[in-house]
Write a protein that holds these residues in place. Structure first.
Motif, PDB file in Angstrom:
ATOM      1  N   ASN A  43      -4.334   8.663  -9.003  1.00  0.00           N
ATOM      2  CA  ASN A  43      -3.841   7.413  -8.406  1.00  0.00           C
ATOM      3  C   ASN A  43      -4.944   6.672  -7.646  1.00  0.00           C
ATOM      4  OD1 ASN A  43      -1.456   5.661  -7.484  1.00  0.00           O
ATOM      5  ND2 ASN A  43      -2.331   6.319  -5.539  1.00  0.00           N
ATOM      6  N   GLN A  44      -5.794   7.419  -6.946  1.00  0.00           N
ATOM      7  CA  GLN A  44      -6.852   6.788  -6.157  1.00  0.00           C
ATOM      8  C   GLN A  44      -7.938   6.163  -7.013  1.00  0.00           C
ATOM      9  OE1 GLN A  44      -8.229   9.834  -3.498  1.00  0.00           O
ATOM     10  NE2 GLN A  44      -6.353   9.836  -2.280  1.00  0.00           N
TER      11      GLN A  44
ATOM     12  N   VAL B   2       2.298   1.845  -3.430  1.00  0.00           N
ATOM     13  CA  VAL B   2       1.319   2.369  -4.390  1.00  0.00           C
ATOM     14  C   VAL B   2       1.019   3.838  -4.114  1.00  0.00           C
ATOM     15  CG1 VAL B   2      -1.063   2.141  -5.205  1.00  0.00           C
ATOM     16  CG2 VAL B   2       0.313   0.103  -4.810  1.00  0.00           C
ATOM     17  N   THR B   3       0.893   4.196  -2.839  1.00  0.00           N
ATOM     18  CA  THR B   3       0.553   5.580  -2.498  1.00  0.00           C
ATOM     19  C   THR B   3       1.722   6.551  -2.661  1.00  0.00           C
ATOM     20  OG1 THR B   3       1.025   5.064  -0.170  1.00  0.00           O
ATOM     21  CG2 THR B   3      -1.274   4.916  -0.903  1.00  0.00           C
ATOM     22  N   SER B   4       2.944   6.039  -2.688  1.00  0.00           N
ATOM     23  CA  SER B   4       4.100   6.939  -2.879  1.00  0.00           C
ATOM     24  C   SER B   4       4.319   7.304  -4.334  1.00  0.00           C
ATOM     25  CB  SER B   4       5.366   6.279  -2.316  1.00  0.00           C
ATOM     26  OG  SER B   4       5.674   5.091  -3.019  1.00  0.00           O
TER      27      SER B   4
ATOM     28  N   GLN C 240      -5.675  -1.083  -1.225  1.00  0.00           N
ATOM     29  CA  GLN C 240      -6.478  -0.616  -0.103  1.00  0.00           C
ATOM     30  C   GLN C 240      -7.399  -1.709   0.419  1.00  0.00           C
ATOM     31  OE1 GLN C 240      -9.649   2.302  -0.860  1.00  0.00           O
ATOM     32  NE2 GLN C 240      -8.711   3.608   0.702  1.00  0.00           N
TER      33      GLN C 240
ATOM     34  N   PHE D 281      -4.442   0.876  -6.750  1.00  0.00           N
ATOM     35  CA  PHE D 281      -4.692   1.514  -5.453  1.00  0.00           C
ATOM     36  C   PHE D 281      -5.890   0.882  -4.756  1.00  0.00           C
ATOM     37  CE2 PHE D 281      -6.986   4.599  -2.882  1.00  0.00           C
ATOM     38  CZ  PHE D 281      -6.001   5.036  -2.012  1.00  0.00           C
TER      39      PHE D 281
ATOM     40  N   TRP E 141       3.245  10.946  -5.425  1.00  0.00           N
ATOM     41  CA  TRP E 141       4.090  12.011  -4.901  1.00  0.00           C
ATOM     42  C   TRP E 141       5.356  12.160  -5.744  1.00  0.00           C
ATOM     43  CZ3 TRP E 141       1.861  15.248  -1.819  1.00  0.00           C
ATOM     44  CH2 TRP E 141       0.835  14.816  -0.957  1.00  0.00           C
TER      45      TRP E 141
ATOM     46  N   LEU F 126      -2.845  12.693  -7.037  1.00  0.00           N
ATOM     47  CA  LEU F 126      -3.466  11.878  -5.990  1.00  0.00           C
ATOM     48  C   LEU F 126      -4.826  11.357  -6.441  1.00  0.00           C
ATOM     49  CD1 LEU F 126      -2.592  13.928  -2.773  1.00  0.00           C
ATOM     50  CD2 LEU F 126      -1.680  11.703  -3.445  1.00  0.00           C
TER      51      LEU F 126
ATOM     52  N   TYR G 251       0.830  -1.209   0.000  1.00  0.00           N
ATOM     53  CA  TYR G 251       0.000   0.000   0.000  1.00  0.00           C
ATOM     54  C   TYR G 251       0.865   1.259   0.000  1.00  0.00           C
ATOM     55  CZ  TYR G 251      -3.433   3.440   1.562  1.00  0.00           C
ATOM     56  OH  TYR G 251      -4.231   4.558   1.677  1.00  0.00           O
ATOM     57  N   ASN G 252       1.933   1.255   0.810  1.00  0.00           N
ATOM     58  CA  ASN G 252       2.821   2.418   0.851  1.00  0.00           C
ATOM     59  C   ASN G 252       3.522   2.633  -0.497  1.00  0.00           C
ATOM     60  OD1 ASN G 252       2.201   2.967   3.518  1.00  0.00           O
ATOM     61  ND2 ASN G 252       3.873   1.721   4.312  1.00  0.00           N
TER      62      ASN G 252
END
Length: 220
Positions: A151-152, A104-106, A161, A157, A109, A148, A101-102
């Protein structure tokens, strides 16, 4: 008359009762630790010796623990020991899902930083004045929000999640099982008991309010 009767457990001082309870708890904890080191300890140590990266390399370690714990119940393996193994496996699985998860979320950025640098470089190459911090922050906010949101909405993602949420719920259920077993071992009320009492109290309050409204209506 001269002989004094020995104090019964009921008449013993609270301090002595607490001391005896604490000693019993310490002995039980030592037995739990010995059972863990005698049954689960060698298994986990052997797995880590075979593959030191077992904590991060997928769900292989947690799946192995799950299969072992769900296997035949042996007389020398405590039920609390089995439940602790399942908690350990669920915790490792959640850590692995959290790493995915980290990652994918990075990604957004990094892309936002690249776009922001490119935008600032383009403004400088075109001879435009250097923006102040408010304008630069507004541009950064615009770019980062776009990345963001993009990506979401991706499948990666949503999948990461979903898996992280499922792993967290699984770990919470395993922890509840251990708490239930420990409560039963020491004769203490469990979380389910408290939930049942809370539910009954809530229903009783509703009935009291309903009766109060009916009584007030009759008085009027």
């Amino acid at each position: 008359m001269g002989d004094k009767s020995e104090p019964t457990p009921a008449s013993a001082s609270p301090t002595a009762q607490w001391a005896e309870m604490w000693q019993t708890f310490a002995e039980s904890s030592k037995q739990m630790a010995d059972a863990w080191s005698g049954s689960m300890g060698p298994f986990m140590l052997g797995r880590l010796m075979e593959k030191p990266a077992g904590f991060t390399a997928g769900n292989e370690m947690s799946e192995a623990i799950e299969k072992m714990a769900q296997g035949p119940r042996l007389a020398d393996v405590w039920d609390i020991d089995r439940k602790m193994a399942l908690v350990f496996g669920a915790w490792m699985e959640m850590r692995q899902k959290l790493s995915v998860y980290n990652a994918v979320t990075s990604a957004p950025w990094n892309e936002a930083s690249k776009r922001f640098v490119d935008a600032m470089s383009a403004m400088a190459s075109e001879g435009k004045p250097v923006p102040n911090w408010r304008e630069a922050f507004a541009k950064w906010s615009e770019i980062s929000n776009e990345e963001l949101i993009r990506n979401q909405r991706t499948d990666s993602f949503l999948q990461a999640q979903k898996e992280l949420l499922q792993a967290g719920l699984k770990l919470r259920n395993r922890q509840d099982d251990v708490a239930e077993a420990a409560s039963a071992m020491f004769g203490l009320p469990s979380r389910k008991d408290f939930d049942d009492v809370t539910r009954q109290l809530t229903e009783l309050r509703r009935e009291v309010r309903a009766l109060s409204r009916r009584a007030n209506a009759k008085k009027q």
